[in-house]
Design a protein around this motif. Structure first.
Motif, PDB file in Angstrom:
ATOM      1  N   GLY A 153      78.336  60.302  38.504  1.00  0.00           N
ATOM      2  CA  GLY A 153      76.905  60.733  38.800  1.00  0.00           C
ATOM      3  C   GLY A 153      76.928  59.343  39.567  1.00  0.00           C
ATOM      4  O   GLY A 153      76.870  58.865  40.228  1.00  0.00           O
ATOM      5  N   ALA A 154      75.648  58.788  39.110  1.00  0.00           N
ATOM      6  CA  ALA A 154      74.196  57.616  39.045  1.00  0.00           C
ATOM      7  C   ALA A 154      75.911  55.941  39.614  1.00  0.00           C
ATOM      8  O   ALA A 154      76.150  55.742  38.372  1.00  0.00           O
ATOM      9  N   THR A 155      76.058  55.738  40.464  1.00  0.00           N
ATOM     10  CA  THR A 155      76.889  54.391  40.953  1.00  0.00           C
ATOM     11  C   THR A 155      75.826  53.545  40.025  1.00  0.00           C
ATOM     12  O   THR A 155      74.514  53.134  39.969  1.00  0.00           O
ATOM     13  N   LEU A 156      76.601  52.578  39.754  1.00  0.00           N
ATOM     14  CA  LEU A 156      76.262  50.928  39.265  1.00  0.00           C
ATOM     15  C   LEU A 156      75.067  50.658  40.848  1.00  0.00           C
ATOM     16  O   LEU A 156      74.259  49.810  40.530  1.00  0.00           O
ATOM     17  N   ALA A 157      75.612  50.834  41.649  1.00  0.00           N
ATOM     18  CA  ALA A 157      74.730  50.475  43.003  1.00  0.00           C
ATOM     19  C   ALA A 157      73.587  50.889  43.034  1.00  0.00           C
ATOM     20  O   ALA A 157      72.734  50.612  43.646  1.00  0.00           O
ATOM     21  N   GLN A 158      73.819  52.138  42.171  1.00  0.00           N
ATOM     22  CA  GLN A 158      72.194  53.284  42.566  1.00  0.00           C
ATOM     23  C   GLN A 158      71.509  52.799  41.512  1.00  0.00           C
ATOM     24  O   GLN A 158      70.436  52.859  41.928  1.00  0.00           O
ATOM     25  N   GLN A 159      72.098  52.290  40.350  1.00  0.00           N
ATOM     26  CA  GLN A 159      71.744  51.772  40.031  1.00  0.00           C
ATOM     27  C   GLN A 159      70.517  50.452  39.576  1.00  0.00           C
ATOM     28  O   GLN A 159      69.486  50.086  38.693  1.00  0.00           O
ATOM     29  N   ALA A 160      71.460  49.779  40.627  1.00  0.00           N
ATOM     30  CA  ALA A 160      70.574  48.064  41.359  1.00  0.00           C
ATOM     31  C   ALA A 160      70.091  47.594  40.310  1.00  0.00           C
ATOM     32  O   ALA A 160      70.444  47.604  39.658  1.00  0.00           O
ATOM     33  N   SER A 161      68.169  47.279  39.904  1.00  0.00           N
ATOM     34  CA  SER A 161      68.314  46.031  39.563  1.00  0.00           C
ATOM     35  C   SER A 161      68.161  46.497  37.721  1.00  0.00           C
ATOM     36  O   SER A 161      68.746  45.775  37.464  1.00  0.00           O
ATOM     37  N   SER A 162      68.347  47.650  37.083  1.00  0.00           N
ATOM     38  CA  SER A 162      68.471  47.753  36.278  1.00  0.00           C
ATOM     39  C   SER A 162      70.142  47.798  35.713  1.00  0.00           C
ATOM     40  O   SER A 162      70.770  47.534  34.388  1.00  0.00           O
ATOM     41  N   ALA A 163      71.362  47.844  36.276  1.00  0.00           N
ATOM     42  CA  ALA A 163      72.517  46.957  35.783  1.00  0.00           C
ATOM     43  C   ALA A 163      72.804  46.037  37.121  1.00  0.00           C
ATOM     44  O   ALA A 163      74.075  45.803  37.649  1.00  0.00           O
ATOM     45  N   MET A 164      71.427  45.211  36.808  1.00  0.00           N
ATOM     46  CA  MET A 164      71.700  43.497  37.594  1.00  0.00           C
ATOM     47  C   MET A 164      72.631  43.377  39.055  1.00  0.00           C
ATOM     48  O   MET A 164      73.354  42.590  38.733  1.00  0.00           O
ATOM     49  N   GLU A 426      74.075  42.801  45.015  1.00  0.00           N
ATOM     50  CA  GLU A 426      72.582  41.948  45.215  1.00  0.00           C
ATOM     51  C   GLU A 426      71.628  42.977  45.256  1.00  0.00           C
ATOM     52  O   GLU A 426      71.477  43.813  45.681  1.00  0.00           O
ATOM     53  N   ALA A 427      70.793  42.604  44.206  1.00  0.00           N
ATOM     54  CA  ALA A 427      69.708  43.996  43.755  1.00  0.00           C
ATOM     55  C   ALA A 427      68.317  43.262  43.560  1.00  0.00           C
ATOM     56  O   ALA A 427      67.959  42.103  43.120  1.00  0.00           O
ATOM     57  N   GLN A 428      66.643  42.959  43.438  1.00  0.00           N
ATOM     58  CA  GLN A 428      65.870  43.179  43.119  1.00  0.00           C
ATOM     59  C   GLN A 428      64.719  44.062  41.998  1.00  0.00           C
ATOM     60  O   GLN A 428      65.537  45.711  43.022  1.00  0.00           O
ATOM     61  N   GLY A 429      63.616  43.847  41.527  1.00  0.00           N
ATOM     62  CA  GLY A 429      63.290  44.744  41.048  1.00  0.00           C
ATOM     63  C   GLY A 429      62.776  44.146  39.543  1.00  0.00           C
ATOM     64  O   GLY A 429      63.652  42.713  39.175  1.00  0.00           O
ATOM     65  N   THR A 430      61.774  44.416  39.237  1.00  0.00           N
ATOM     66  CA  THR A 430      61.106  44.518  37.928  1.00  0.00           C
ATOM     67  C   THR A 430      59.899  45.846  37.878  1.00  0.00           C
ATOM     68  O   THR A 430      59.787  46.378  38.198  1.00  0.00           O
ATOM     69  N   GLY A 431      60.126  46.035  36.062  1.00  0.00           N
ATOM     70  CA  GLY A 431      59.525  47.669  35.627  1.00  0.00           C
ATOM     71  C   GLY A 431      58.642  46.770  35.039  1.00  0.00           C
ATOM     72  O   GLY A 431      57.455  48.190  34.664  1.00  0.00           O
ATOM     73  N   ASP A 432      57.826  45.671  35.615  1.00  0.00           N
ATOM     74  CA  ASP A 432      57.217  45.346  34.426  1.00  0.00           C
ATOM     75  C   ASP A 432      55.156  46.318  35.428  1.00  0.00           C
ATOM     76  O   ASP A 432      55.383  46.049  36.372  1.00  0.00           O
ATOM     77  N   HIS A 463      65.394  38.728  41.078  1.00  0.00           N
ATOM     78  CA  HIS A 463      66.571  38.716  41.680  1.00  0.00           C
ATOM     79  C   HIS A 463      68.147  38.570  40.961  1.00  0.00           C
ATOM     80  O   HIS A 463      67.915  38.036  40.263  1.00  0.00           O
ATOM     81  N   TYR A 464      69.315  39.898  41.135  1.00  0.00           N
ATOM     82  CA  TYR A 464      70.024  40.059  40.680  1.00  0.00           C
ATOM     83  C   TYR A 464      71.929  39.686  41.837  1.00  0.00           C
ATOM     84  O   TYR A 464      71.260  40.032  42.889  1.00  0.00           O
ATOM     85  N   ALA A 465      72.419  38.404  41.154  1.00  0.00           N
ATOM     86  CA  ALA A 465      73.612  38.933  41.987  1.00  0.00           C
ATOM     87  C   ALA A 465      74.638  38.720  40.746  1.00  0.00           C
ATOM     88  O   ALA A 465      74.613  38.779  39.442  1.00  0.00           O
ATOM     89  N   PHE A 466      75.225  39.607  41.339  1.00  0.00           N
ATOM     90  CA  PHE A 466      77.004  40.266  41.134  1.00  0.00           C
ATOM     91  C   PHE A 466      77.748  39.768  41.577  1.00  0.00           C
ATOM     92  O   PHE A 466      78.113  39.850  43.025  1.00  0.00           O
ATOM     93  N   ARG A 467      79.293  39.231  41.490  1.00  0.00           N
ATOM     94  CA  ARG A 467      80.410  39.094  41.638  1.00  0.00           C
ATOM     95  C   ARG A 467      81.771  39.329  41.060  1.00  0.00           C
ATOM     96  O   ARG A 467      81.261  38.907  40.288  1.00  0.00           O
TER      97      ARG A 467
END
Length: 1011
Positions: A153-164, A426-432, A463-467
């Protein structure tokens, strides 16, 4: 160089100009030119010369010409490939199917046995033409579009900031989990990704460009008997293109109809032979850039917020509203809001209202706004990383290098292959969302009662960065042996790296104290309803840097020896035998995890423990064509039997992160035999019946190796059946982690199906297959209060409850057990999953003569049962159609029309309905109370999308590097033509049906040319 197309695309006629040369070189050139899969034995072609040919021919005619006088013939098989075999003598037996293990497809380095769609097992093959016309940006996207058994279903890219910011691929056959779908490239395993203390993850193949793929072979059933551990749900084999002659350059650019989510990719392929075909060199370099998508660029979250409030406004009042561009005001005690006399004294008649943030607003203007918006909520997310600027799709940059060299001399072939895949996300976000209480006595509170104002927390954007990086280098030798046998030895070496970084700001300890003081008192100066700039400035000095970093690498090596050849001759052809010995080692040497929390200001560094696995395997596969297709035993014509047996001896080990726990790290060895057996035959002309059974094992997870004792952590208030049913409040030790003697989970698949290819309707093929998968010895933990369960069922689980010796006083009271000292609540391997699925495929190729070729195709997967049994006397649950399971129905259908240089395509995809609730009772109870009322129902309806494509080949002046006429290939695609809006789902990431692409209508253009 013209873009290769699959043989099924039609009897294309091409200009063929070949000099007199070795027969091997000529047939390889024809295979490359027409984009066909050509299978042959090198022994039969070695030392032969092909005549020069020049003219316009279809593939069959060109092969016939170069084979003339060689006593060899080329014939087209059922799956569209071509096989070169000896011409039978007039008095000899009929031509038999060439055993696939004796041949090697010269256009790729696929180490696996060639599997066909009419095999004894239901293989699904996505050919080069399907890949090109899908306009997929990644392998993950291709699998979502074309593999109906892929339940992701939801890919890691779709989960964005929650998937860092992770953008790694996820392919999940049957919904059993990505760790149970084995990913191969050219029939070989890739290094798995390290996952901290969780073990290994599925290899990331999103950096592998679709332009580099020749085909994708998939089996959607347990396949341990052939492929070994990790394939309990099935296998996806990505076969790479190997265009050895020429220079190809392709450039792709895509964008949505709204001008966002840009995508670009460049692919360069170079292939040449320095010695007239004995040595072949190929290099493929590619890079891509996807700009991502922000939440504010779509209205999904806005619609989800609006639906939630319209259907169940009480949820916002009790649990608090989501991020909004306005300041939401809620009565703290649930009474309707009333303005103070200084603000007009108006009763709003509602417990909720809102006002946009503003500077210098008068009391009367604020009151007027609050009254006007009484009983309403501003559903539009606010600016910043908590709202409109949060990532809806993570941005992604990839690069890849694929290189290979082959050299043939005599009966020996030497080869080397290199693959490097790099994926950055890369993604960005905050749930606060800040909750600012304003007491009735606060002069800045316009209301006569206590209220809570919900506003964005400033300066908390993360800001989240992944490699990820995967490297695999393979070298080997293939030798022709007596008796038409072949031997192959190869060694792969490589590794993987996984790196994640997050950076932002959060409260320092002092800042949090200042902030919480107002939260408790409700009378502080921080008031977003007053001057908003002043409110933002009031947070100055409260924040500090908040950072986290994770890095871990693995090392991989794989040595294998393979022998293949005929062992007997039967009426249906040669009996082929393949033997394999393999040793694979994957090792993670620790890693680091660091956390600089603003709240504590001191960095926390952690060195992760190492872990790894070693698997020694022996494998044998035999294919026996017992009867010929024209056998006199009509019901058993074309009877073929396949049997594969594999023994895997696996050692999984982990070091102890906590030296005080002697069993926290341990090594466990498990060995076992698994098998695959199948049969197919043709009882009636044009009808093939097939059936197979296969088993497999799932490697132990890292968590299963760790066992920890927590002193005095347990207590039971239930009656103790061995101590007169008295309740005891004594504390005892608890043991958590993996089972005391864990064994790998085991799976068995049974498939039964039929293939119909009626001679009266040439070009039509229909297949229907039923698959039943049963998986046992699954780990179960955290389901309920295991402590109470094991005490109540102590006799059923010996060793789980440890008691002190019986005392004389105990015996006198008639007790049969001493005081409980320890309860082992570690994983219980009693879980079981049962899946029933029906897969259908249909294709029809119709020649329109001068008007071209029309091809229709479609596939579907219906999975009505996905039932899981967890033990602990808990009823089984059906995850089919559940939010945490798999949709029960997925389908796609397409049409392709080709005439000369022009190809037009249309492809539709359907995702069935599903429930927004979990299959797990405890989770579903909460969802029924909150999410279902907010959604206004439990079912998300099915959705369909339609893609259109156009491809055209322009002839260019001049000759290419490999001596063919130059051409420019253009491919243009419109995905989601009708700009379908994903169904709103209030409890899904992003607020939409994550099975549907959130980009909506988008365009992609690819230009490819040869030099």
């Amino acid at each position: 160089m013209a873009c290769p197309v699959a043989a099924i695309a039609g009897p294309a006629v091409k200009s063929v100009h070949l000099p007199a040369q070795s027969l091997t070189a000529s047939v390889q050139a024809i295979a490359q030119m027409f984009g066909i899969e050509l299978l042959f034995s090198e022994d039969s072609l070695r030392g032969r010369t092909a005549p020069a040919i020049s003219g316009r021919y279809p593939a069959q005619a060109a092969l016939d010409l170069v084979l003339s006088g060689s006593n060899l013939m080329a014939r087209r098989t059922e799956d569209g490939s071509y096989v070169i075999a000896a011409i039978p003598r007039a008095d000899g037996p009929p031509v038999a199917a060439t055993p696939e293990i004796l041949v090697r497809g010269r256009r790729n380095d696929n180490a696996d046995i060639q599997r066909t769609i009419n095999d004894v097992r239901p293989y699904r093959v996505i050919d080069r033409e399907d890949i090109a016309t899908s306009h997929s940006e990644t392998v993950e996207e291709l699998a979502a579009q074309r593999l109906t058994a892929n339940a992701q279903g939801a890919t890691l890219a779709q989960q964005a900031s929650s998937a860092m910011g992770q953008t790694a691929s996820s392919i999940n056959l049957r919904g059993l989990g990505t760790d149970q779908t084995l990913i191969l490239v050219d029939g070989r395993r890739l290094p798995q990704l390290p996952a901290g203390t969780s073990g290994f993850l599925q290899p990331d193949v999103n950096a592998l460009p679709p332009e580099a793929l020749d085909r994708v072979e998939t089996i959607t059933a347990t396949s341990g008997g052939i492929y070994g551990p990790g394939s309990t749900a099935g296998v996806v084999n990505l076969v790479l293109r190997r265009d050895y002659r020429g220079i190809d350059l392709s450039v792709t650019h895509g964008v949505t109809a709204r001008g966002d989510a840009p995508y670009s990719r460049a692919d360069l392929r170079v292939g040449f032979t320095p010695d007239h075909g004995d040595t072949e060199v190929m290099l493929d370099v590619a890079a891509s850039d996807f700009g991502g998508l922000l939440a504010g660029q779509r209205d999904f979250q806005q619609r989800a917020n609006a639906r939630s409030f319209a259907n169940d406004p009480s949820l916002f009042i009790v649990a608090g509203p989501p991020s909004s561009r306005s300041l939401t005001v809620v009565s703290a005690n649930g009474t309707p809001l009333v303005l103070k006399p200084g603000y007009g004294g108006t009763a709003l008649g509602s417990v909720i209202t809102y006002a946009p943030p503003a500077d210098g607003r008068s009391a009367s203007a604020l009151a007027q706004t609050l009254v006007a918006n009484a009983g309403r909520f501003d559903a539009t997310p606010g600016a910043g990383a908590a709202g409109a600027d949060a990532s809806l799709l993570s941005a992604r940059k990839t690069s890849s290098i694929i290189a290979s060299i082959h050299h043939r001399t005599g009966g020996i072939e030497l080869f080397a292959d290199y693959l490097r895949l790099v994926n950055r996300g890369e993604a960005q976000g905050t749930g606060d969302v800040a909750q600012i209480p304003l007491g009735a006595q606060n002069p800045g509170n316009p209301f006569a009662q206590n209220v809570i104002v919900y506003a964005p927390n400033p300066n908390q954007a993360y800001h989240y960065a992944f490699r990820t990086e995967i490297v695999r280098a393979t070298g080997g030798v293939i030798a022709s042996l007596p008796g038409h046998w072949r031997g192959e030895a190869e060694f792969s070496l490589g590794g993987s790296d996984r790196n994640m970084v997050s950076s932002g700001q959060n409260f320092t300890l002092a800042g949090f104290g200042v902030y919480e003081t107002q939260i408790l008192n409700g009378d502080g100066p921080r008031n977003p309803l007053a001057d908003y700039s002043t409110y933002l400035a009031s947070f100055n000095g409260l924040f500090g840097p908040d950072q986290a970093h994770f890095q871990q690498s693995s090392r991989f090596r794989d040595l294998s020896l393979r022998l293949a050849g005929p062992v007997a001759r039967l009426p249906g052809g040669d009996v082929g035998l393949t033997l394999l010995g393999e040793r694979r080692v994957e090792r993670v040497s620790g890693g680091t995890a660091s956390d600089l929390a603003a709240l504590f200001a001191q960095p926390i560094e952690q060195t992760l423990g190492g872990y790894g696995q070693t698997v020694n395997s022996l494998y044998a596969e035999v294919r026996a064509p017992l009867t010929a297709r024209d056998s006199g035993i009509r019901p058993l014509r074309g009877l073929e039997v396949q049997l594969a047996v594999r023994y895997d001896d696996a050692i999984m080990w982990a070091s102890a992160n906590d030296p005080t726990q002697p069993d926290a790290g341990r090594s466990i060895r498990n060995g076992g035999a698994v098998y695959t057996a199948g049969v197919k035959f043709t009882p009636l002309t044009g009808i093939v019946l097939r059936s197979s059974i296969s088993t497999g094992q799932q490697p132990l997870a890292l968590s299963e190796l760790s066992r920890r004792i927590f002193p005095n952590a347990g207590v039971s208030f239930l009656p103790d059946p061995k101590r007169g049913n008295l309740r005891s409040t004594n504390f005892f030790d608890e043991v958590l982690g993996g089972a005391p003697n864990p064994v790998p989970s085991w799976a068995r698949s049974i498939s039964v199906g039929a293939v119909v290819q009626p001679p009266s309707v040439p070009g039509l093929r229909v297949s229907v297959d039923y698959t039943n998968i049963v998986r046992t010895h699954e780990n179960v933990s955290g389901i309920m209060d295991e402590t109470e369960y094991f005490i109540a069922h102590e006799d059923l689980y010996p060793g789980r409850v440890t008691r002190a010796p019986l005392t004389a006083a105990d015996i006198a009271k008639g007790y049969t057990g001493g005081v409980i000292e320890q309860v082992d609540i570690s994983s219980l391997q009693e879980g079981r999953t049962v899946i029933d699925a029906i897969d259908g495929q249909a294709s029809y190729r119709l020649s329109l003569k001068r008007q071209g070729v029309l091809t229709l195709d479609g596939s579907l997967t219906w999975q009505p049962r996905f039932r899981r049994y967890v033990g602990f006397d808990v009823p089984s649950r059906n995850f089919s159609g559940a939010a945490d399971g798999a949709v029960s129905l997925r389908a796609n259908a397409g049409v392709r029309w080709t005439r000369d240089r022009l190809t037009l395509t249309a492809q539709g995809e359907y995702i069935g309905s599903y429930r927004i609730t979990s299959a797990v009772e405890l989770l579903r109870m909460n969802e029924l109370l909150n999410d279902v009322p907010a959604q206004g129902g439990v079912t998300v309806p099915g959705q369909a999308t339609l893609d259109l494509g156009l491809a055209y080949r322009f002839a260019l002046a001049g000759m290419s590097f490999d001596g063919h006429r130059r051409s420019l290939n253009l491919r243009f695609g419109v995905q989601d033509v009708f700009d379908s809006r994903p169904v709103t789902v209030v409890n899904a990431p992003g607020g939409y049906n994550s099975y549907v692409d959130p980009r909506r209508r988008r365009f992609e253009l690819t230009l490819e040319t040869g030099f």
